[in-house]
Design a protein around this motif. Structure first.
Motif, PDB file in Angstrom:
ATOM      1  N   THR A  62      23.456  10.995   2.270  1.00 49.07           N
ATOM      2  CA  THR A  62      22.067  11.748   2.266  1.00 49.07           C
ATOM      3  C   THR A  62      21.400  11.741   3.356  1.00 49.07           C
ATOM      4  OG1 THR A  62      21.934  10.975  -0.197  1.00 49.07           O
ATOM      5  CG2 THR A  62      19.842  11.637   0.781  1.00 49.07           C
ATOM      6  N   TRP A 255      18.040  11.868  -4.671  1.00 48.06           N
ATOM      7  CA  TRP A 255      18.389  12.142  -3.087  1.00 48.06           C
ATOM      8  C   TRP A 255      17.710  13.517  -2.711  1.00 48.06           C
ATOM      9  CZ3 TRP A 255      21.499  15.908  -1.304  1.00 48.06           C
ATOM     10  CH2 TRP A 255      22.325  16.682  -2.436  1.00 48.06           C
ATOM     11  N   ASP A 264      13.452  10.394  -1.975  1.00 44.05           N
ATOM     12  CA  ASP A 264      14.604   9.198  -1.419  1.00 44.05           C
ATOM     13  C   ASP A 264      13.961   8.361  -0.418  1.00 44.05           C
ATOM     14  OD1 ASP A 264      14.507  10.626   0.740  1.00 44.05           O
ATOM     15  OD2 ASP A 264      16.187  11.790   0.490  1.00 44.05           O
TER      16      ASP A 264
END
Length: 351
Positions: A62, A255, A264
């Motif tokens: 991510t 995310w 996130d």
């Protein structure tokens, strides 16, 4: 005898010979499990550790995705600026070429001599002096137009080259984003698949195991005396950042999200500090790389604690040994012990 029977007989003969020539001690070797045998069932703690590892890998991916997205945004903005500069440059070149053309046509009409040069040929002394002055002005003007035209063309070439470079970077960034997204989806899907196999009571127990593991790490951290000298007050900006971050408690982790409905981990911290009037890098890894680092003993509310050896997670210290953070998919923004995960270090956005 057909081919199938021949092959069967051959296989039987080979197997028989193998048994005859195999050393006696080899017969004592354990029989390998059959292909259909089931692997030993994992304990719930092993499942928890596997899920945790998968989500950590997703967190690292991510960060790579968010960084690629941030750079792509910057490159897109730069390309737009360069495109506007190219349009302005092209218009300017058209104008300068028109001026140079007008000067050339004027020279042609006057037999190659500008008006000032013709006056220089006059018998009148005053007209002669005026002609010298005008001739110089005409030469300077012509040289100025040609010089500006050359510079503008060079600038235009530079803008075009820079735009091409940024475009290539943008395309490379998009490829990185796509790969990172693929990794994220795969890790999250694998973790969710593991959780989906658990019964309702097992999922409840899994959450309890997560809490117990975090509690044990937090207790060990506190027992080390880490909080002994931590009693500093937050800065004015730090207070605003903490107020923003804690107001997001209960919102889901997603995310790549930067609010307002979900976050996130680094989306939460970067938006909190943006709300406090202090923009910071978007990802936890860039926050760790670029922000000033401080010792844990000097920590104050608003500071960011970076976690894990790859800097793949971040939380905001809020005081009393606690952080606010967005943990992982399937969990909400929450308060947690500052020492409940492996601390890499601390950074201060407003140092």
């Amino acid at each position: 005898m057909n081919r199938r029977h021949c092959a069967s007989a051959a296989i039987t003969l080979v197997c028989a010979l193998s048994v005859l020539i195999t050393p006696v001690q080899a017969l004592a070797a354990p029989t390998p499990p059959s292909a259909g045998a089931k692997a030993p069932k994992k304990t719930l703690e092993e499942v928890r550790e596997e899920i945790d590892a998968l989500y950590r890998k997703a967190g690292a991916a991510t960060d790579a995705y968010n960084l690629a997205e941030e750079r792509a945004d910057k490159q897109s903005t730069e390309i737009v600026k360069l495109a506007r500069a190219i349009v302005v440059g092209q218009a300017k070149i058209t104008e300068l070429k028109a001026q140079a053309g007008a000067q050339a046509r004027e020279q042609y009409r006057t037999g190659g001599l500008p008006p000032g040069a013709q006056l220089m040929l006059s018998d009148d002394p005053q007209l002669f002096l005026d002609g010298v002055s005008r001739a110089r002005e005409g030469q300077q003007a012509a040289q100025g137009v040609l010089g500006e035209l050359t510079r503008t063309q060079q600038d235009l070439e530079t803008y075009t080259k820079d735009a091409s470079i940024n475009w290539k970077k943008l395309e490379a960034g998009r490829v990185k984003q796509a790969k990172a997204k693929k990794r994220i989806d795969a890790q999250i899907a694998a973790a969710k698949k593991l959780e989906s196999r658990l019964k309702k009571e097992e999922r409840a127990r899994l959450l309890k195991l997560e809490e117990e593991a975090a509690y044990q790490q937090q207790t060990a951290w506190l027992s080390s005396g880490a909080l002994k000298d931590i009693n500093r007050e937050a800065s004015a900006a730090g207070k605003r950042a903490v107020a923003f971050a804690t107001a997001q408690i209960g919102k889901p982790y997603v995310w790549g999200a930067e609010g307002p409905g979900s976050y996130d981990c680094s989306g939460l911290t970067s938006q909190a500090w943006a709300a406090a009037g202090q923009p910071i890098p978007r990802t936890s890894q860039e926050q760790w790389r670029l922000l000033p680092r401080i010792a844990i003993k000097d920590m104050r509310p608003g500071d960011l604690i970076i976690y894990h050896s790859d800097a793949s997670h971040v939380g905001m210290y809020v005081g009393d040994g606690a952080i606010v953070h967005a943990p992982r998919p399937g969990r909400n923004v929450t308060l947690a012990g500052a020492g409940s995960m492996q601390i890499l270090g601390v950074v201060r956005p407003d140092k």
